[in-house]
Design a protein around this motif. Sequence first.
Motif, mmCIF file in Angstrom:
data_model
loop_
_atom_site.group_PDB
_atom_site.id
_atom_site.type_symbol
_atom_site.label_atom_id
_atom_site.label_comp_id
_atom_site.label_asym_id
_atom_site.label_seq_id
_atom_site.Cartn_x
_atom_site.Cartn_y
_atom_site.Cartn_z
ATOM 1 N N THR A 19 1.107 -1.027 0.081
ATOM 2 C CA THR A 19 0.042 0.174 -0.110
ATOM 3 C C THR A 19 1.166 0.620 -0.034
ATOM 4 N N ASP A 20 0.535 2.132 -0.611
ATOM 5 C CA ASP A 20 1.316 3.508 0.060
ATOM 6 C C ASP A 20 0.998 3.755 1.426
ATOM 7 N N THR A 21 1.483 5.616 1.388
ATOM 8 C CA THR A 21 0.638 5.545 3.084
ATOM 9 C C THR A 21 -0.269 5.828 3.050
ATOM 10 N N LEU A 22 -1.530 6.317 2.567
ATOM 11 C CA LEU A 22 -2.527 6.998 2.595
ATOM 12 C C LEU A 22 -3.325 4.965 2.029
ATOM 13 N N GLY A 23 -2.946 4.163 2.261
ATOM 14 C CA GLY A 23 -3.540 2.843 2.576
ATOM 15 C C GLY A 23 -4.124 2.052 0.718
ATOM 16 N N THR A 24 -3.870 2.820 -0.387
ATOM 17 C CA THR A 24 -4.431 2.818 -1.714
ATOM 18 C C THR A 24 -3.642 1.376 -2.036
ATOM 19 N N PRO A 25 -3.914 -0.110 -2.757
ATOM 20 C CA PRO A 25 -3.630 -0.996 -2.668
ATOM 21 C C PRO A 25 -2.964 -0.860 -3.716
ATOM 22 N N PHE A 26 -1.747 -1.817 -4.187
ATOM 23 C CA PHE A 26 -0.677 -1.820 -5.415
ATOM 24 C C PHE A 26 -0.213 -2.885 -5.235
ATOM 25 N N HIS A 27 0.145 -3.452 -6.838
ATOM 26 C CA HIS A 27 0.832 -5.223 -7.084
ATOM 27 C C HIS A 27 2.033 -4.781 -7.292
ATOM 28 N N PHE A 28 2.587 -5.542 -7.505
ATOM 29 C CA PHE A 28 3.949 -5.029 -7.697
ATOM 30 C C PHE A 28 5.157 -6.777 -8.035
ATOM 31 N N THR A 45 -2.331 6.840 -12.120
ATOM 32 C CA THR A 45 -3.238 7.014 -11.885
ATOM 33 C C THR A 45 -3.910 6.964 -10.362
ATOM 34 N N LYS A 46 -3.080 6.319 -8.923
ATOM 35 C CA LYS A 46 -3.465 6.590 -8.336
ATOM 36 C C LYS A 46 -1.931 6.734 -7.759
ATOM 37 N N LEU A 47 -1.708 7.186 -8.189
ATOM 38 C CA LEU A 47 -0.745 8.728 -6.961
ATOM 39 C C LEU A 47 -0.924 9.902 -7.147
ATOM 40 N N ASP A 48 -0.054 10.904 -6.734
ATOM 41 C CA ASP A 48 0.419 12.283 -6.584
ATOM 42 C C ASP A 48 1.373 12.653 -7.599
ATOM 43 N N THR A 49 1.355 13.338 -9.393
ATOM 44 C CA THR A 49 1.572 13.745 -9.504
ATOM 45 C C THR A 49 2.298 14.890 -10.076
ATOM 46 N N SER A 50 1.790 15.560 -8.904
ATOM 47 C CA SER A 50 1.662 16.831 -8.932
ATOM 48 C C SER A 50 3.174 17.602 -9.205
ATOM 49 N N ASN A 51 4.665 16.538 -8.882
ATOM 50 C CA ASN A 51 6.100 17.387 -9.101
ATOM 51 C C ASN A 51 6.252 16.408 -9.868
ATOM 52 N N ALA A 52 5.791 15.745 -10.199
ATOM 53 C CA ALA A 52 6.191 14.394 -11.378
ATOM 54 C C ALA A 52 7.254 15.287 -12.599
ATOM 55 N N THR A 53 8.275 14.531 -13.230
ATOM 56 C CA THR A 53 8.831 15.331 -14.417
ATOM 57 C C THR A 53 8.672 14.165 -15.863
ATOM 58 N N LEU A 73 8.878 10.225 -10.343
ATOM 59 C CA LEU A 73 8.315 10.609 -9.346
ATOM 60 C C LEU A 73 9.190 10.563 -8.098
ATOM 61 N N TYR A 74 8.607 12.136 -6.943
ATOM 62 C CA TYR A 74 9.613 12.332 -6.154
ATOM 63 C C TYR A 74 8.901 11.511 -4.933
ATOM 64 N N GLN A 75 9.372 11.615 -4.056
ATOM 65 C CA GLN A 75 9.614 11.131 -1.999
ATOM 66 C C GLN A 75 7.715 9.938 -2.495
ATOM 67 N N GLN A 76 8.985 9.331 -2.609
ATOM 68 C CA GLN A 76 6.841 8.085 -2.679
ATOM 69 C C GLN A 76 7.401 6.917 -1.558
ATOM 70 N N ALA A 77 6.642 7.060 -0.971
ATOM 71 C CA ALA A 77 6.726 5.711 0.239
ATOM 72 C C ALA A 77 5.671 4.512 -0.128
ATOM 73 N N PHE A 78 5.946 3.060 -0.183
ATOM 74 C CA PHE A 78 5.038 2.077 -0.064
ATOM 75 C C PHE A 78 5.433 1.515 1.577
ATOM 76 N N ILE A 79 4.121 0.680 1.567
ATOM 77 C CA ILE A 79 4.431 -0.145 2.745
ATOM 78 C C ILE A 79 4.715 -1.459 2.214
ATOM 79 N N LEU A 80 5.583 -2.193 3.126
ATOM 80 C CA LEU A 80 6.044 -3.641 3.010
ATOM 81 C C LEU A 80 5.885 -3.991 4.265
ATOM 82 N N GLY A 81 4.848 -5.230 4.569
ATOM 83 C CA GLY A 81 4.552 -5.489 6.255
ATOM 84 C C GLY A 81 4.029 -4.868 6.915
ATOM 85 N N SER A 82 5.560 -4.612 7.787
ATOM 86 C CA SER A 82 5.815 -3.254 8.582
ATOM 87 C C SER A 82 6.811 -2.639 8.682
#
Length: 134
Positions: A19-28, A45-53, A73-82
């Motif tokens: 998930t991202d830090t907001l709880g949005t699910p992702f499959h990698f 489409t699931k991420l904030d891309t306002s600062n993307a280049t 994209l910059y400063q992205q975070a994802f949660i894997l387990g703990s």
Amino acid sequence: LFNPDRNFHFISVPFLSLTDTLGTPFHFFLDTGSNATGLFKSSLTKLDTSNATNKTAIVGGAGGARKIRQTELYQQAFILGSHCLNFDKIHAHGEGKVYLMYFDGIIGSDVARNGTLILDFRNGLCELKKDGDL
């Protein structure tokens, strides 16, 4: 029995649920032969891309090298387990179809650079143990 904490799956290929830090699910897609974790264009489409280049890059693999357009994209975070996987910079390119499935990204060996990636096939769990964790 169904394990709600299951985050490691295998359908033709191994993949992880994050998930991202907001709880949005992702499959990698899990590719430990890849040096870098990255995203596929569909995940944008699931991420904030306002600062993307958008940039042009040369990527290489077993089939050679080619020039591509990618989104950075910059400063992205994802949660894997703990654990929180923090990326100062992460690239998105490609469609994300791997065999029968579409993925949001690819997990590479870089996530375990300072630790160990533990894959529990029986229970469908993946955990990252950072150096120094008990």
